[in-house]
Design an enzyme around this catalytic site. Structure first.
Site, PDB file in Angstrom:
ATOM      1  N   GLN A 180       0.869  -1.176   0.000  1.00 46.76           N
ATOM      2  CA  GLN A 180       0.000   0.000   0.000  1.00 46.76           C
ATOM      3  C   GLN A 180       0.901   1.219   0.000  1.00 46.76           C
ATOM      4  O   GLN A 180       1.481   1.571   1.018  1.00 46.76           O
ATOM      5  CB  GLN A 180      -0.935  -0.006   1.213  1.00 46.76           C
ATOM      6  CG  GLN A 180      -1.746   1.272   1.400  1.00 46.76           C
ATOM      7  CD  GLN A 180      -2.529   1.670   0.154  1.00 46.76           C
ATOM      8  OE1 GLN A 180      -3.148   0.816  -0.478  1.00 46.76           O
ATOM      9  NE2 GLN A 180      -2.493   2.939  -0.202  1.00 46.76           N
ATOM     10  N   GLN A 182       0.222   4.582  -1.079  1.00 43.20           N
ATOM     11  CA  GLN A 182      -0.279   5.930  -0.829  1.00 43.20           C
ATOM     12  C   GLN A 182      -0.257   6.228   0.667  1.00 43.20           C
ATOM     13  O   GLN A 182      -0.629   5.364   1.477  1.00 43.20           O
ATOM     14  CB  GLN A 182      -1.715   6.046  -1.346  1.00 43.20           C
ATOM     15  CG  GLN A 182      -2.203   7.480  -1.481  1.00 43.20           C
ATOM     16  CD  GLN A 182      -3.621   7.551  -2.027  1.00 43.20           C
ATOM     17  OE1 GLN A 182      -4.495   6.803  -1.594  1.00 43.20           O
ATOM     18  NE2 GLN A 182      -3.865   8.436  -2.973  1.00 43.20           N
ATOM     19  N   GLY A 314     -10.655   0.931   2.223  1.00 48.05           N
ATOM     20  CA  GLY A 314     -11.748   0.262   1.548  1.00 48.05           C
ATOM     21  C   GLY A 314     -11.290  -0.244   0.195  1.00 48.05           C
ATOM     22  O   GLY A 314     -11.541  -1.387  -0.182  1.00 48.05           O
ATOM     23  N   GLY A 315     -10.598   0.620  -0.529  1.00 49.07           N
ATOM     24  CA  GLY A 315     -10.046   0.241  -1.813  1.00 49.07           C
ATOM     25  C   GLY A 315      -8.881   1.131  -2.152  1.00 49.07           C
ATOM     26  O   GLY A 315      -8.723   2.215  -1.583  1.00 49.07           O
ATOM     27  N   MET A 316      -8.050   0.662  -3.057  1.00 55.09           N
ATOM     28  CA  MET A 316      -6.932   1.455  -3.553  1.00 55.09           C
ATOM     29  C   MET A 316      -6.913   1.333  -5.063  1.00 55.09           C
ATOM     30  O   MET A 316      -6.901   0.238  -5.612  1.00 55.09           O
ATOM     31  CB  MET A 316      -5.615   0.971  -2.951  1.00 55.09           C
ATOM     32  CG  MET A 316      -4.422   1.807  -3.391  1.00 55.09           C
ATOM     33  SD  MET A 316      -4.562   3.535  -2.848  1.00 55.09           S
ATOM     34  CE  MET A 316      -3.706   4.381  -4.178  1.00 55.09           C
ATOM     35  N   GLU A 317      -6.879   2.491  -5.716  1.00 53.15           N
ATOM     36  CA  GLU A 317      -7.118   2.585  -7.146  1.00 53.15           C
ATOM     37  C   GLU A 317      -5.911   2.232  -7.995  1.00 53.15           C
ATOM     38  O   GLU A 317      -5.650   2.857  -9.034  1.00 53.15           O
ATOM     39  CB  GLU A 317      -7.576   4.010  -7.491  1.00 53.15           C
ATOM     40  CG  GLU A 317      -6.565   5.116  -7.202  1.00 53.15           C
ATOM     41  CD  GLU A 317      -6.616   5.701  -5.805  1.00 53.15           C
ATOM     42  OE1 GLU A 317      -6.065   6.789  -5.596  1.00 53.15           O
ATOM     43  OE2 GLU A 317      -7.217   5.071  -4.909  1.00 53.15           O
ATOM     44  N   ASN A 318      -5.162   1.230  -7.614  1.00 50.33           N
ATOM     45  CA  ASN A 318      -4.004   0.841  -8.405  1.00 50.33           C
ATOM     46  C   ASN A 318      -4.440   0.537  -9.839  1.00 50.33           C
ATOM     47  O   ASN A 318      -5.408  -0.193 -10.053  1.00 50.33           O
ATOM     48  CB  ASN A 318      -3.331  -0.376  -7.774  1.00 50.33           C
ATOM     49  CG  ASN A 318      -2.883  -0.100  -6.360  1.00 50.33           C
ATOM     50  OD1 ASN A 318      -2.266   0.919  -6.083  1.00 50.33           O
ATOM     51  ND2 ASN A 318      -3.223  -0.985  -5.439  1.00 50.33           N
ATOM     52  N   HIS A 341     -16.101   4.026  -6.974  1.00 52.13           N
ATOM     53  CA  HIS A 341     -15.144   5.062  -6.570  1.00 52.13           C
ATOM     54  C   HIS A 341     -13.753   4.750  -7.117  1.00 52.13           C
ATOM     55  O   HIS A 341     -13.110   5.612  -7.738  1.00 52.13           O
ATOM     56  CB  HIS A 341     -15.105   5.155  -5.042  1.00 52.13           C
ATOM     57  CG  HIS A 341     -14.229   6.247  -4.520  1.00 52.13           C
ATOM     58  ND1 HIS A 341     -14.700   7.508  -4.245  1.00 52.13           N
ATOM     59  CD2 HIS A 341     -12.899   6.276  -4.241  1.00 52.13           C
ATOM     60  CE1 HIS A 341     -13.708   8.266  -3.806  1.00 52.13           C
ATOM     61  NE2 HIS A 341     -12.600   7.533  -3.798  1.00 52.13           N
ATOM     62  N   GLU A 342     -13.290   3.513  -6.894  1.00 50.12           N
ATOM     63  CA  GLU A 342     -11.941   3.171  -7.349  1.00 50.12           C
ATOM     64  C   GLU A 342     -11.857   3.178  -8.871  1.00 50.12           C
ATOM     65  O   GLU A 342     -10.836   3.565  -9.438  1.00 50.12           O
ATOM     66  CB  GLU A 342     -11.521   1.811  -6.781  1.00 50.12           C
ATOM     67  CG  GLU A 342     -11.606   1.681  -5.269  1.00 50.12           C
ATOM     68  CD  GLU A 342     -10.957   2.825  -4.507  1.00 50.12           C
ATOM     69  OE1 GLU A 342      -9.970   3.413  -5.021  1.00 50.12           O
ATOM     70  OE2 GLU A 342     -11.421   3.164  -3.411  1.00 50.12           O
ATOM     71  N   HIS A 345     -11.369   6.631 -10.191  1.00 54.24           N
ATOM     72  CA  HIS A 345      -9.982   7.088 -10.072  1.00 54.24           C
ATOM     73  C   HIS A 345      -9.181   6.833 -11.348  1.00 54.24           C
ATOM     74  O   HIS A 345      -8.122   7.454 -11.544  1.00 54.24           O
ATOM     75  CB  HIS A 345      -9.293   6.379  -8.910  1.00 54.24           C
ATOM     76  CG  HIS A 345      -9.374   7.104  -7.609  1.00 54.24           C
ATOM     77  ND1 HIS A 345      -8.915   8.390  -7.446  1.00 54.24           N
ATOM     78  CD2 HIS A 345      -9.844   6.707  -6.395  1.00 54.24           C
ATOM     79  CE1 HIS A 345      -9.096   8.766  -6.185  1.00 54.24           C
ATOM     80  NE2 HIS A 345      -9.658   7.767  -5.529  1.00 54.24           N
ATOM     81  N   GLU A 364      -9.588  13.101  -4.834  1.00 60.16           N
ATOM     82  CA  GLU A 364     -10.724  12.483  -4.159  1.00 60.16           C
ATOM     83  C   GLU A 364     -12.049  13.209  -4.337  1.00 60.16           C
ATOM     84  O   GLU A 364     -13.100  12.580  -4.381  1.00 60.16           O
ATOM     85  CB  GLU A 364     -10.415  12.303  -2.664  1.00 60.16           C
ATOM     86  CG  GLU A 364      -9.273  11.337  -2.396  1.00 60.16           C
ATOM     87  CD  GLU A 364      -9.536   9.933  -2.901  1.00 60.16           C
ATOM     88  OE1 GLU A 364     -10.688   9.605  -3.244  1.00 60.16           O
ATOM     89  OE2 GLU A 364      -8.567   9.143  -2.948  1.00 60.16           O
ATOM     90  N   ASP A 419      -1.083  11.797   5.309  1.00 57.09           N
ATOM     91  CA  ASP A 419      -2.301  11.087   5.691  1.00 57.09           C
ATOM     92  C   ASP A 419      -3.256  11.974   6.477  1.00 57.09           C
ATOM     93  O   ASP A 419      -4.468  11.723   6.512  1.00 57.09           O
ATOM     94  CB  ASP A 419      -1.967   9.846   6.534  1.00 57.09           C
ATOM     95  CG  ASP A 419      -1.510   8.674   5.672  1.00 57.09           C
ATOM     96  OD1 ASP A 419      -1.307   8.880   4.462  1.00 57.09           O
ATOM     97  OD2 ASP A 419      -1.340   7.568   6.211  1.00 57.09           O
ATOM     98  N   TYR A 427     -12.803  14.465   0.141  1.00 53.49           N
ATOM     99  CA  TYR A 427     -13.788  13.651  -0.560  1.00 53.49           C
ATOM    100  C   TYR A 427     -15.121  14.387  -0.731  1.00 53.49           C
ATOM    101  O   TYR A 427     -15.584  14.619  -1.856  1.00 53.49           O
ATOM    102  CB  TYR A 427     -14.036  12.350   0.205  1.00 53.49           C
ATOM    103  CG  TYR A 427     -12.882  11.383   0.239  1.00 53.49           C
ATOM    104  CD1 TYR A 427     -12.905  10.228  -0.530  1.00 53.49           C
ATOM    105  CD2 TYR A 427     -11.775  11.596   1.053  1.00 53.49           C
ATOM    106  CE1 TYR A 427     -11.859   9.309  -0.491  1.00 53.49           C
ATOM    107  CE2 TYR A 427     -10.719  10.694   1.097  1.00 53.49           C
ATOM    108  CZ  TYR A 427     -10.770   9.554   0.329  1.00 53.49           C
ATOM    109  OH  TYR A 427      -9.734   8.663   0.358  1.00 53.49           O
ATOM    110  N   ARG A 608      -9.480  -2.306   8.426  1.00 53.03           N
ATOM    111  CA  ARG A 608      -9.846  -1.146   7.611  1.00 53.03           C
ATOM    112  C   ARG A 608      -9.889   0.100   8.487  1.00 53.03           C
ATOM    113  O   ARG A 608     -10.706   0.211   9.401  1.00 53.03           O
ATOM    114  CB  ARG A 608     -11.193  -1.397   6.940  1.00 53.03           C
ATOM    115  CG  ARG A 608     -11.590  -0.341   5.936  1.00 53.03           C
ATOM    116  CD  ARG A 608     -12.894  -0.727   5.245  1.00 53.03           C
ATOM    117  NE  ARG A 608     -13.360   0.331   4.362  1.00 53.03           N
ATOM    118  CZ  ARG A 608     -14.521   0.305   3.713  1.00 53.03           C
ATOM    119  NH1 ARG A 608     -15.322  -0.747   3.841  1.00 53.03           N
ATOM    120  NH2 ARG A 608     -14.877   1.310   2.943  1.00 53.03           N
TER     121      ARG A 608
END
Length: 659
Positions: A180, A182, A314-318, A341-342, A345, A364, A419, A427, A608
């Protein structure tokens, strides 16, 4: 600095890494044609000036990384990735210095691509930024690329990487690794210029035990792997679109794949595959809807990787491979807005990226707006409006809780962990800003501008100032009256909400609010709540109800009401993570002891941060009742959390003894 213990395989890999990288850099000659569309001209146009990034040591105006080629061995015993990163670097003519970002990396050597050693120095260590790695290079020549090879190893404590034991996985038999990056954690596993404004292409050769499979945020060139000897396999990848470094991502584990349609699918552990495939059956429709709104998808495939429960977000937009929490697999597709959402992105964030973390809202806020448009297109306006209202409600709570300076969209995070800027201001206030513009100019005109914004700025770093220039040039177009109505500067540079903000409403919540008043305020029976007829969003709305002007720390329910609510609705056994979280917040605020076992199970079964941090904060606020519970649960839960979650909770609760 101490060195991580290296396995024999890792040491052997380091000695042959140059040959492997030479093969890796020649992928195009033998590997399948990329499934990604050609890059637009904006992707290769020179950057006039790089904004100063206070969270990076890099000096891209002097020398900048263009491509990263990784050749790494995943050692699950040592909990390290070890090998080389070969960097393609361009620089100002005559410059002889390259500055990279690192944190907790063991740098063994730096050399050119012919094997000649290059002098390097690690700077002083900063707890947030890590260390600058300064390399003395031959003088750069205009238009020429230098290849710089960094021989290194991560440490078991690398903040971006989580090494899971078999017991921490669904299958229970094989280990797991995921990253992870970010916001600024990529530097803990890759020595590069770890700034979102410095986009890089990448390729990789990853060696793993042959019982495991590697996936990355890139095209997989070897779907079955290649023998690497000694019970190992090698997996090769390439990403031909330039990406910000935080989007370089890896997952290694017992993984299986199910296709949803020709360009979407799901990766996860075999035992979870059927449920994940069923949950995300409409992902292909989401991609089509997104393209219909704002232009072609630029990344080829769109797949999901459902990770073990410790994943902190929740998710990561890789790109090409969204990493997602298993808490989104609710069994009824009620939480798929996270996937919307992801996916969004892929345009806002991955295609047009905040140049620094001070402008995180550009990622965001745009994405939250776009997510809602996708949900509206696929699931209908009513569902989308309910989620807008929930987001607005969350924003109101955030505006009350944060210092005024942190409620601006454009932030000043110098000296702070980026962070700290990842709040609902970025958001939900960001989304409300775009919704305000849409309402004032009309959806057709707004959509033309936003689609053009993505096209004009594709693969470019974006700042708030550049955003304002773009919208004024391409939407406002000198209309002084429109400029005044939009209040652009007030939205991005001032705290709180401007006077032109309008709260969204949903008729579907009217009956919920009536039922909430009847139960919470009028003390009616829980049996009168039409719970079974409500969707997840309506249930969240009900549990999030609070009396007007509620004082901090004040109760709004009696023990008898809590008992009635729990026994009638069986909330402690709720399987939907969002609904359970809302209930546990109510229970903790009232020191409701019968909910503590469910709370402990929830906090020790997933990591999470969206759920974990607020629940520990609520416990901590309950003083002599909540703090002993928080301390006890955290001592159990902490070893299973990712560093992103650990760092946040440590700052609140403190490290358990012996941690």
């Amino acid at each position: 600095m101490t060195r991580s213990r290296l396995s024999l395989a890792a040491l052997l890999a380091a000695t042959v890494s140059l040959g492997a990288l030479a093969a890796c850099d020649q992928m195009g000659a033998k590997d399948p044609k990329s499934d990604m569309p050609p890059l637009p001209a904006s992707a290769t146009a020179p950057i006039a000036a790089y904004p100063q990034d206070v969270h990076s040591y890099a000096q891209p105006q002097v020398a900048r990384v263009k491509h990263v080629a990784l050749d790494l061995v995943a050692d699950f015993n040592a909990k390290t990735l070890s090998g080389t990163a070969t960097l393609d670097v361009t620089g100002e003519p005559g410059a002889t210095t390259l500055v990279l970002d690192t944190r907790d990396l063991d740098i063994r050597a730096v050399r050119d691509d012919k094997g000649a050693a290059l002098p390097f120095q690690l700077g002083a260590s900063d707890p947030i930024l890590g260390q600058a790695l300064t390399i003395t290079t031959p003088a750069f020549v205009a238009g020429k690329v230098q290849k710089i090879v960094v021989d290194y190893s991560t440490r078991p404590t690398a903040a971006a990487l989580q090494w899971l034991t078999p017991a921490q996985t669904a299958g229970g038999k094989l280990p797991f690794l995921f990253s992870q990056g970010q916001a600024i954690l990529t530097r803990t596993w890759i020595p590069t210029q770890d700034s979102p404004g410095i986009r890089q292409t990448y390729s990789a050769r990853i060696v793993t035990p042959d019982t495991l499979k590697a996936v990355m945020s890139a095209e997989m060139l070897t779907p079955e792997g290649e023998s690497a000897g000694q019970g190992q396999k090698a997996w090769r990848f390439r990403m031909t679109n330039p990406v910000p470094p935080y989007l370089i991502a890896i997952g290694v584990g017992d993984l299986a794949f199910a296709s949803e349609d020709g360009r979407t699918g799901v990766w996860t552990e075999p035992g979870r595959l059927a449920a994940a495939k069923a949950e995300f059956a409409e992902v292909g429709q989401m991609v089509t809807a997104a393209e219909g709104l704002y232009g072609p998808y630029a990344w080829g495939r769109y797949d999901l990787l459902i990770l073990p429960p410790s994943f902190p977000f929740g998710g990561m937009e890789n790109p090409r491979l969204t990493f997602a929490t298993p808490t989104v697999v609710a069994g009824d597709k009620s939480l798929v807005s996270l996937v919307a959402h992801e996916l969004a992105h892929s345009w806002s964030g991955n295609l047009v990226t905040n140049a620094t973390w001070n402008d995180f809202w550009l990622n965001e806020g745009f994405t939250t707006y776009f997510q809602n448009r996708i949900m509206e297109a696929v699931y209908g306006a009513d569902r989308a409006q309910q989620e807008r209202v929930l987001g607005w409600d969350s924003l109101q709570s955030e505006l009350k809780a944060l210092p005024a300076a942190d409620t601006r969209l454009h932030l000043d995070l110098k000296g702070r962990d980026p962070d700290e800027g990842m709040t609902d201001i970025a958001y939900e206030k960001g989304a409300a800003f775009l919704e305000t513009i849409e309402r004032i100019v009309g959806r057709p005109a707004f959509d033309v501008w936003l689609k053009g914004y993505f096209q004009r700025n594709a693969f470019r770093p974006m700042t708030t100032d550049l955003f304002l220039q773009d919208i004024r040039a391409n939407l406002v177009k000198g209309d002084a009256a429109l400029e005044q109505r939009l209040m652009l500067d007030q939205w991005v540079y001032q705290p709180g909400l401007p006077s032109n903000a309008v709260a969204p409403t949903s008729q579907a919540f009217d009956q919920v609010d009536n039922a909430a008043k009847a139960f919470f305020a009028d003390r009616g029976p829980a049996s009168a709540i039409p719970w079974s007829g409500w969707n997840t969003q309506q249930r969240q709305r009900f549990l999030n109800w609070r009396p007007a002007n509620l004082r901090d720390g004040a109760d709004w329910l009696t023990t008898q009401q809590l008992d009635d609510l729990q026994k009638t609705l069986n909330l402690n056994a709720q399987g939907n993570a969002e609904v359970l979280f809302s209930w546990l917040q109510v229970a903790v605020a009232h020191r409701y002891q019968p909910a503590v076992p469910a709370l402990e199970t929830f906090l020790t079964s997933m990591g999470r941060r969206k759920f974990v941090l607020p629940l520990f904060a609520s416990l901590w606020a309950e003083g002599d009742w909540g703090r002993p519970i928080a301390t006890r649960i955290y001592a159990r839960a902490r070893p299973g959390y990712h560093a992103v979650t650990v760092n946040s909770v440590d700052a609140l609760v403190g490290k358990p003894a012996g941690a």
